[in-house]
Design an enzyme around this catalytic site. Structure first.
Site, PDB file in Angstrom:
ATOM      1  N   SER A  94      20.840  -4.795  -0.197  1.00  0.00           N
ATOM      2  CA  SER A  94      19.589  -5.552  -0.246  1.00  0.00           C
ATOM      3  C   SER A  94      18.393  -4.620  -0.052  1.00  0.00           C
ATOM      4  CB  SER A  94      19.630  -6.672   0.802  1.00  0.00           C
ATOM      5  OG  SER A  94      18.557  -7.575   0.601  1.00  0.00           O
ATOM      6  N   ASP A 197      24.980 -14.402  -6.245  1.00  0.00           N
ATOM      7  CA  ASP A 197      24.018 -14.070  -5.192  1.00  0.00           C
ATOM      8  C   ASP A 197      22.967 -15.169  -5.117  1.00  0.00           C
ATOM      9  OD1 ASP A 197      21.887 -12.910  -3.656  1.00  0.00           O
ATOM     10  OD2 ASP A 197      22.564 -10.907  -4.225  1.00  0.00           O
ATOM     11  N   HIS A 227      25.092 -13.044  -1.098  1.00  0.00           N
ATOM     12  CA  HIS A 227      24.189 -11.900  -1.059  1.00  0.00           C
ATOM     13  C   HIS A 227      24.741 -10.748  -0.218  1.00  0.00           C
ATOM     14  CE1 HIS A 227      20.566  -9.597  -1.228  1.00  0.00           C
ATOM     15  NE2 HIS A 227      20.309  -9.740   0.052  1.00  0.00           N
TER      16      HIS A 227
END
Length: 249
Positions: A94, A197, A227
């Site tokens: 991320s 995601d 995610h």
């Protein structure tokens, strides 16, 4: 500094001459990267899992940090490994993926693995953070956040339940910087992205792949992960692919 869990602390695994820098995401902790770190260490790599400033303690600490702090944390981790390792591979989840891209744009990274790196996100309201910060200090993550053990390795599911709106502004800055500099990346890249995601639009992976100038590049598409795919149901398959990528000449 008091961490809210022992897995929220940074970790170092001493191994061979090739080093791996692991960077967690926005509101996350090194716990999200620990399983990958353990797998890489078993493969003979030296592993460094860093803790970004404002994370792993209490959510209020996010207000005190900037994008420069997070980028410097990543740079410091890279430089520590570079002093002792013949090769340095950078991988992040991320926001950590965004930081890994920025490192590959600005430093001689040998290989890069951005995982669920946000170039495009689903929450359009997030881009209103520069205005919202004047009216709201913190925002909680939406949804229940619950998932069964069959979906995620819940022992490592450690992060804040919300975030500083001010800190979100700094994440958006990093995202813009990373996207702008993608064409500067020439080192081999493995882009990891889940099609399911719920936070990052999968097109992000395609944008990264299309714009980087690496001769050796590929996308690993996950089919069933959320995610935080590093603790998801396809983590072992991802570990295998990352090992294969790092070993490839």
């Amino acid at each position: 500094m008091e961490h809210f869990h022992r897995y929220a602390q940074p970790f170092d695994y001493e191994g061979g001459e090739e080093g791996c820098l692991l960077i967690h995401g926005f509101t996350g902790t090194p716990a999200h990267m620990r399983l990958l770190g353990e797998s890489l260490h078993k493969g003979g790599y030296t592993v460094k899992g860093i803790l970004l400033k404002g994370h792993g303690t209490k959510m209020e600490d996010m207000e005190k940090v900037t994008w420069q702090d997070w980028l410097q944390d990543a740079v410091t981790g890279y430089e520590v490994l570079r002093r002792t390792c013949s090769k340095v591979y950078v991988m992040g989840l991320s926001m950590g993926g965004v930081l890994s891209l920025l490192l590959a744009e600005q430093y001689p990274v040998d290989k890069v693995v951005p995982i669920a790196a946000p170039i495009r996100i689903y929450d359009r309201k997030a881009h209103g953070a520069p205005l919202l910060k004047y009216f709201q200090k913190f925002k909680m993550w939406g949804g229940s956040g619950e998932s069964s053990a069959s979906e995620e390795f819940t022992d490592y599911k450690l992060g804040y339940d919300g975030f500083s709106v001010e800190a979100l502004c700094h994440l958006l800055k990093l995202m813009k910087m990373a996207e702008k500099g993608l064409r500067q990346i020439q080192c081999p890249a493995l882009v990891v992205q889940s099609k399911t995601d719920e936070t990052v639009r999968p097109v992000s992976a395609q944008i990264i792949y299309d714009r980087i100038k690496a001769f050796q590049k590929e996308i690993l598409w996950l089919e069933r992960s959320k995610h935080v795919c590093t603790i998801g149901p396809e983590r072992e398959m991802m570990h295998k692919k990352i090992h294969e990528f790092l070993q490839r000449t």
